[in-house]
Design a protein around this motif. Structure first.
Motif, short mmCIF file in Angstrom:
data_model
loop_
_atom_site.label_atom_id
_atom_site.label_comp_id
_atom_site.label_asym_id
_atom_site.label_seq_id
_atom_site.Cartn_x
_atom_site.Cartn_y
_atom_site.Cartn_z
N ASN A 127 96.68 -52.69 -102.46
CA ASN A 127 96.95 -51.41 -103.13
C ASN A 127 97.87 -50.53 -102.28
O ASN A 127 98.78 -49.87 -102.81
N ILE A 128 97.65 -50.54 -100.98
CA ILE A 128 98.51 -49.75 -100.09
C ILE A 128 99.92 -50.29 -100.12
O ILE A 128 100.90 -49.53 -100.16
N ASP A 129 100.06 -51.62 -100.11
CA ASP A 129 101.40 -52.21 -100.15
C ASP A 129 102.11 -51.88 -101.45
O ASP A 129 103.32 -51.62 -101.47
N ILE A 130 101.35 -51.88 -102.56
CA ILE A 130 101.96 -51.55 -103.85
C ILE A 130 102.47 -50.11 -103.86
O ILE A 130 103.57 -49.81 -104.34
N ILE A 131 101.66 -49.19 -103.31
CA ILE A 131 102.07 -47.77 -103.27
C ILE A 131 103.29 -47.60 -102.39
O ILE A 131 104.24 -46.87 -102.74
N LEU A 132 103.33 -48.27 -101.25
CA LEU A 132 104.49 -48.16 -100.35
C LEU A 132 105.75 -48.72 -101.02
O LEU A 132 106.84 -48.13 -100.92
N ALA A 133 105.60 -49.84 -101.70
CA ALA A 133 106.75 -50.40 -102.41
C ALA A 133 107.21 -49.47 -103.52
O ALA A 133 108.42 -49.32 -103.77
N ASN A 134 106.24 -48.85 -104.19
CA ASN A 134 106.58 -47.89 -105.25
C ASN A 134 107.34 -46.70 -104.69
O ASN A 134 108.32 -46.21 -105.28
N LEU A 135 106.92 -46.20 -103.53
CA LEU A 135 107.61 -45.07 -102.90
C LEU A 135 109.01 -45.46 -102.46
O LEU A 135 109.95 -44.66 -102.57
N GLN A 136 109.19 -46.68 -101.99
CA GLN A 136 110.53 -47.13 -101.61
C GLN A 136 111.45 -47.18 -102.83
O GLN A 136 112.61 -46.74 -102.77
N GLN A 137 110.90 -47.71 -103.95
CA GLN A 137 111.70 -47.78 -105.17
C GLN A 137 112.04 -46.40 -105.71
O GLN A 137 113.17 -46.13 -106.12
N GLN A 138 111.05 -45.53 -105.71
CA GLN A 138 111.30 -44.16 -106.19
C GLN A 138 112.30 -43.43 -105.30
O GLN A 138 113.11 -42.63 -105.79
N SER A 139 112.27 -43.70 -104.00
CA SER A 139 113.23 -43.06 -103.08
C SER A 139 114.64 -43.51 -103.40
O SER A 139 115.58 -42.68 -103.42
N LEU A 140 114.82 -44.81 -103.66
CA LEU A 140 116.15 -45.31 -103.99
C LEU A 140 116.65 -44.70 -105.31
O LEU A 140 117.81 -44.31 -105.43
N GLU A 141 115.76 -44.65 -106.31
CA GLU A 141 116.15 -44.06 -107.60
C GLU A 141 116.46 -42.57 -107.45
O GLU A 141 117.39 -42.06 -108.09
N MET A 142 115.71 -41.87 -106.62
CA MET A 142 115.95 -40.44 -106.43
C MET A 142 117.31 -40.20 -105.78
O MET A 142 118.04 -39.28 -106.17
N ILE A 143 117.66 -41.05 -104.81
CA ILE A 143 118.96 -40.89 -104.16
C ILE A 143 120.10 -41.19 -105.13
O ILE A 143 121.13 -40.50 -105.14
N ASP A 144 119.91 -42.19 -106.01
CA ASP A 144 120.95 -42.53 -106.97
C ASP A 144 121.08 -41.48 -108.07
O ASP A 144 122.19 -41.15 -108.50
N ASP A 145 119.97 -40.94 -108.53
CA ASP A 145 119.99 -40.01 -109.68
C ASP A 145 120.24 -38.56 -109.28
O ASP A 145 120.73 -37.77 -110.09
N ASN A 146 119.88 -38.20 -108.05
CA ASN A 146 120.00 -36.82 -107.58
C ASN A 146 119.36 -35.84 -108.57
O ASN A 146 120.05 -35.11 -109.29
N PRO A 147 118.05 -35.80 -108.65
CA PRO A 147 117.37 -34.90 -109.60
C PRO A 147 117.57 -33.42 -109.27
O PRO A 147 117.27 -32.57 -110.11
N PHE A 148 118.07 -33.11 -108.10
CA PHE A 148 118.29 -31.71 -107.72
C PHE A 148 119.55 -31.13 -108.34
O PHE A 148 119.77 -29.92 -108.29
N GLN A 149 120.37 -31.97 -108.93
CA GLN A 149 121.62 -31.49 -109.51
C GLN A 149 121.37 -30.61 -110.73
O GLN A 149 122.11 -29.67 -110.99
N VAL A 150 120.31 -30.88 -111.48
CA VAL A 150 120.01 -30.10 -112.68
C VAL A 150 119.70 -28.65 -112.33
O VAL A 150 120.12 -27.72 -113.02
N SER A 151 118.98 -28.43 -111.25
CA SER A 151 118.62 -27.07 -110.82
C SER A 151 119.64 -26.48 -109.86
O SER A 151 119.38 -25.43 -109.25
N ASN A 152 120.78 -27.15 -109.70
CA ASN A 152 121.85 -26.66 -108.82
C ASN A 152 121.36 -26.49 -107.38
O ASN A 152 121.66 -25.51 -106.71
N LYS A 153 120.58 -27.50 -106.92
CA LYS A 153 120.03 -27.46 -105.57
C LYS A 153 120.38 -28.75 -104.81
O LYS A 153 119.58 -29.28 -104.05
N THR A 154 121.61 -29.21 -105.04
CA THR A 154 122.06 -30.41 -104.35
C THR A 154 122.06 -30.22 -102.84
O THR A 154 121.81 -31.15 -102.07
N GLY A 155 122.31 -29.00 -102.38
CA GLY A 155 122.26 -28.73 -100.95
C GLY A 155 120.89 -28.97 -100.36
O GLY A 155 120.75 -29.48 -99.23
#
Length: 511
Positions: A127-155
């Motif tokens: 279960n711990i390995d699954i959560i860590l892998a999930n966090l790694q995947q979410q981190s990669l998607e977050m860097i690619d999508d840049n969710p902060f751009q919508v709120s104008n907080k890219t900085g």
């Protein structure tokens, strides 16, 4: 049973009651304007209202430092939690899920150690390995999508990536994807310490992720804004007060309609307009001054002087030039010629059977002879004595006699007697002129009339009148060029300074 007589309220009590009403309304406008400013600045300052912490970021080129090193907690509660609905702010789904996944990892690690086969089953470690892998995947998607751009907080997102790079690799030149992938790996957590790493995330990364938000767009194409719901009660109060006050003004003043009274209170209109609410600073300042909560007399004085300084130059030039142009036009259209001609043709109209010219001359002569000359006699005699003595000293005969014994004293005595007799004779001669003398009066009248008639006759000469008109027109033109232009370019601030100095001198004298 007798009814007590109702005593009318005194003007002082009425004035105090009105002042208290003005103060209450002014404070209400102040509260509304404070809410308006808070609403306008909420989005730029939302990070502060969300976390209540203060920390400044200094960045000069590649140099970047946070001051102080740890944020200072200022607010004891989360203001954004209560106010986000006004701006329609919602948590951003992607960053919210990311933080929830980190919370799940914390729960698993609180119950099970990261590496302790004796205490943990294979399923718990999985279960711990699954959560860590999930966090790694979410981190990669977050860097690619840049969710902060919508709120104008890219900085802010860049700060997150920089912090993670420096924490894992010690430099900002590394890959942010690799930094997150290494951070959420079992090996890195084991080597660096699970609790230390998660504390770093909660201290440095989580607050930045929490600042991200999503703000939906309404049907009007603008972001959702519910501030009108908060402002509406103030609108009702200000509208009711505006209608009642203007109605009272129209009833109190004769000839003032209700619409005129509304124009009288023009600045209150800004309290009723739902657009450009920041302009409510105008009625706020005016009302605070009327309620005697602030004193704007000094500001008003400086503003009026600044206004005068700006327009005085133009007004001075326009007014004087216009006056001179009117005189020139009157000369050119023959007004001067008509005045002289009519004076000769038309008989002089006397409205009181008195020759004012003779009377004025007589009055001034009487004043000088009877009042002025006796008082200035010592000064006049000293003046004459000096000039006579000066004239004598320049003659060759006096220069030869001044060495004789006693001649100097004799000369002084003779000069004083001569001056005294001359002044006395001059005064007595003028006194004789004041005696009632019909012949003198008649001769004076004839002299003045003859002078006026002769002057008028000579001015009627075509050559003289043309020359006079030409000279007067050119003289006025020279005055405009030489004096009016100089006056218009004169330093108005110097004039205002002189005016203030005169007022201060008068005030000091009165006190």
């Amino acid at each position: 049973m007798t009814l007590a007589k109702i005593q009318p309220r005194s003007p002082a009590k009425t004035l105090r009651s009105r002042l208290w009403f003005e103060k209450i309304m002014a404070l209400l406008v102040l509260a509304n304007y404070s809410l308006v400013i808070f609403n306008l600045t909420f989005i730029p300052l939302r990070d502060f209202w969300l976390q209540g912490r203060v920390q400044f970021l200094i960045k000069i080129g590649a140099f970047e430092r946070e001051i102080p090193k740890k944020p200072i907690k200022v607010l004891p509660f989360n203001v954004a939690y209560w106010y986000d609905w006004v701006k329609g702010i919602e948590p951003y789904r992607e960053t919210e899920n990311y933080l929830q996944t980190v919370d799940k990892l914390n729960q698993e690690l609180n119950q099970n150690a990261l590496q302790d086969p004796a205490q943990n089953s294979v399923s718990n470690q999985k279960n711990i390995d699954i959560i860590l892998a999930n966090l790694q995947q979410q981190s990669l998607e977050m860097i690619d999508d840049n969710p902060f751009q919508v709120s104008n907080k890219t900085g802010t997102f860049e700060r997150i990536k920089n912090k993670m790079r420096e924490h894992i690799f010690g430099t900002r030149d590394a890959s942010s994807k690799e930094a997150f992938e290494v951070f959420w790996s079992r090996q890195s957590l084991s080597e660096r310490g699970v609790r230390q790493e998660l504390n770093f995330f909660d201290r440095e990364i989580r607050p930045l992720l929490e600042t991200n938000y999503f703000r939906p767009v309404g049907e009007n194409g603008e972001p959702v804004n519910n501030f009108g719901l908060l402002d509406f009660p103030f609108f009702l109060i200000f509208l009711s007060e505006f209608l009642l006050r203007t109605w009272y003004i129209s009833r109190r003043h004769i000839g003032v309609s209700w619409f005129d009274a509304m124009l009288w209170r023009w600045y209150d209109i800004f309290l009723l307009i739902p657009l450009w609410r920041w302009l409510r600073i105008i009625p706020l300042i005016i009302r605070l001054h009327q309620a005697q909560l602030i004193d704007l007399k000094a500001v008003k004085k400086q503003a009026s002087q600044g206004f005068v300084a700006n327009i005085a130059q133009d007004i001075t030039q326009v007014v004087i030039v216009q006056a001179i142009d009117q005189v020139q036009n009157s000369i050119k259209d023959g007004s001067l010629r008509k005045l002289i001609t009519q004076h000769q043709v038309n008989p002089y109209i006397d409205i009181n059977d008195t020759n004012e010219t003779v009377e004025i001359t007589w009055m001034m002569a009487q004043l000088i002879i009877e009042k002025v000359l006796p008082q200035i006699r010592p000064e006049a005699e000293a003046f004459l004595n000096y000039n006579i003595e000066k004239a004598l000293t320049q003659t060759p005969a006096y220069q030869g006699l001044q060495y004789l014994p006693g001649f100097k004293n004799l000369q002084l005595q003779l000069t004083e007697q001569l001056v005294s007799r001359l002044y006395q004779g001059f005064a007595e001669g003028l006194q004789n002129l004041l005696q009632e003398d019909p012949v003198f009066n008649e001769l004076m009248k004839n002299l003045v009339d003859k002078f006026r008639q002769t002057m008028g006759s000579e001015l009627q000469n075509q050559k003289s009148i043309d020359r006079l008109e030409f000279l007067l027109t050119d003289l006025l033109e020279e005055i405009k060029i030489n004096y009016v232009e100089r006056l218009s370019t004169e330093d108005i601030e110097v004039i205002l300074e002189q005016t203030r100095a005169l007022r201060q001198a008068v005030k000091t004298t009165v006190q």
